[in-house]
Design a protein around this motif. Structure first.
Motif, PDB file in Angstrom:
ATOM      1  N   PHE A 102      -2.941  -9.523   6.278  1.00  0.00           N
ATOM      2  CA  PHE A 102      -3.105  -8.106   6.654  1.00  0.00           C
ATOM      3  C   PHE A 102      -1.893  -7.296   6.203  1.00  0.00           C
ATOM      4  N   CYS A 106      -1.599  -4.658   2.967  1.00  0.00           N
ATOM      5  CA  CYS A 106      -1.476  -3.292   3.500  1.00  0.00           C
ATOM      6  C   CYS A 106      -1.059  -2.335   2.376  1.00  0.00           C
ATOM      7  N   TYR A 107      -1.656  -1.143   2.364  1.00  0.00           N
ATOM      8  CA  TYR A 107      -1.350  -0.205   1.279  1.00  0.00           C
ATOM      9  C   TYR A 107       0.131   0.161   1.270  1.00  0.00           C
ATOM     10  N   TYR A 108       0.709   0.328   2.477  1.00  0.00           N
ATOM     11  CA  TYR A 108       2.135   0.684   2.479  1.00  0.00           C
ATOM     12  C   TYR A 108       2.988  -0.472   1.974  1.00  0.00           C
ATOM     13  N   HIS A 147      -8.386  -6.303   1.853  1.00  0.00           N
ATOM     14  CA  HIS A 147      -7.628  -5.771   2.994  1.00  0.00           C
ATOM     15  C   HIS A 147      -8.511  -5.436   4.191  1.00  0.00           C
ATOM     16  N   TYR A 190      -0.116   0.713  14.720  1.00  0.00           N
ATOM     17  CA  TYR A 190      -0.041   0.296  13.307  1.00  0.00           C
ATOM     18  C   TYR A 190      -1.437  -0.083  12.793  1.00  0.00           C
ATOM     19  N   CYS A 194      -4.212   2.126   9.918  1.00  0.00           N
ATOM     20  CA  CYS A 194      -4.535   1.497   8.628  1.00  0.00           C
ATOM     21  C   CYS A 194      -5.462   2.396   7.796  1.00  0.00           C
ATOM     22  N   HIS A 195      -5.228   2.430   6.502  1.00  0.00           N
ATOM     23  CA  HIS A 195      -6.056   3.247   5.611  1.00  0.00           C
ATOM     24  C   HIS A 195      -7.520   2.772   5.608  1.00  0.00           C
ATOM     25  N   SER A 196      -7.717   1.451   5.722  1.00  0.00           N
ATOM     26  CA  SER A 196      -9.094   0.936   5.765  1.00  0.00           C
ATOM     27  C   SER A 196      -9.782   1.421   7.033  1.00  0.00           C
ATOM     28  N   HIS A 228       2.040   5.777   9.007  1.00  0.00           N
ATOM     29  CA  HIS A 228       1.787   4.353   8.759  1.00  0.00           C
ATOM     30  C   HIS A 228       3.041   3.608   8.291  1.00  0.00           C
TER      31      HIS A 228
HETATM   32 FE1  FES Z   1      -1.535  -0.775   6.064  1.00  0.00          FE
HETATM   33 FE2  FES Z   1      -4.178  -1.233   6.355  1.00  0.00          FE
HETATM   34  S1  FES Z   1      -2.520  -2.025   7.490  1.00  0.00           S
HETATM   35  S2  FES Z   1      -3.191   0.076   4.991  1.00  0.00           S
END
Ligand code: FES
Length: 260
Positions: A102, A106-108, A147, A190, A194-196, A228
């Motif tokens: 995860f 993650c995007y970040y 993701h 957090y 999440c972007h998703s 985020h």
């Molecule tokens: Fe960071 Fe999903 S947890 S984008």
């Protein structure tokens, strides 16, 4: 090099960068931050002790859920469906790979480690060392596209961590219960930022007006989503601090501060 700054149509500049500021500082700090977490979490996950305080019901998130017969009595809040494990398998092994997946996808964190660890590129106007670029289209980086599925598992783990924290209050209230609770609240922040999650809530809709509940959820998640990056770093720190607190109490190095 035939791609990136070495592509035929790019200006021929032999210096890696013409920047004179400390462009290397952010990637260095990111590397140090990630390394600290990896070393700490790795050491603690394989330690196999000081993860449970029976008297106060404190279970560190690194060992939750503890599902093996090797787990200390009382620490298995969901039973022990698994047999005894050899010492080289971390007791939290059921959730750890998914949580790692995860965070890694993650995007970040991608942004952070692509720049710092991968150096692709390390900073604006600084050439990367790689000769080719395939993005996230091949192994191993194609796994980044999973993701959303890691997010689903992370949701379940957040529920489990919440249960662990709530359970500690059945033993009274101490500083440890507050530490576990703050950690779990930040973990939720957090996970939900999440972007998703944001896309699941409000993505692929043509008319927000026809989906007021999803629109409301998307609006709230969007507010969290702008934080985020901060939540990603904060939760790395709170995970380590929560585990450290449980370890110190479990080992007898400090006593828990009791309120009730
Ligand atoms: Fe960071 Fe999903 S947890 S984008």
């Amino acid at each position: 090099m035939t791609s990136g700054v070495g592509a035929p149509r790019r200006a021929r500049i032999s210096a890696r960068t013409l920047r004179t500021d400390r462009w290397w500082l952010p990637p260095l700090l990111t590397n140090l931050g990630l390394l600290t977490f990896v070393v700490y979490a790795g050491a603690r996950s394989f330690m196999g002790k000081w993860y449970w305080v029976e008297e106060y019901g404190y279970l560190t998130p690194f060992y939750s859920p503890c599902l093996s017969e090797s787990c200390l009595p009382g620490s298995s809040h969901f039973g022990t469906p698994l047999p005894e494990l050899p010492g080289w398998i971390p007791l939290g092994f059921v959730a750890l790979p998914f949580l790692l997946g995860f965070r890694l996808t993650c995007y970040y964190y991608r942004k952070a480690y692509y720049r710092s660890v991968w150096q692709s590129p390390p900073a604006c106007a600084v050439a990367e060392p790689h000769g080719s670029y395939s993005g996230e289209t091949r192994l191993p980086l194609i796994v980044q596209n999973a993701h959303r599925y890691f997010f689903y598992v992370a949701l379940v783990v957040s529920v489990i961590n919440t249960y662990d924290a709530v359970l500690s209050f059945t033993h009274g209230v101490g500083l440890g219960s507050l530490v576990l609770s703050i950690n779990v609240i930040l973990l939720w922040a957090y996970t939900l930022s999440c972007h998703s999650c944001r896309h699941i809530a409000g993505g692929r809709l043509k008319h927000f007006s026809k989906h007021p509940v999803r629109y409301r959820a998307w609006t709230l998640i969007s507010k969290l989503n702008v934080r985020h990056m901060q939540l990603a770093w904060t939760t790395l720190a709170t995970l380590m601090l929560t585990d450290l607190y449980v370890m110190l109490v479990a080992s007898g190095a400090i006593s828990d501060l009791r309120f009730f």
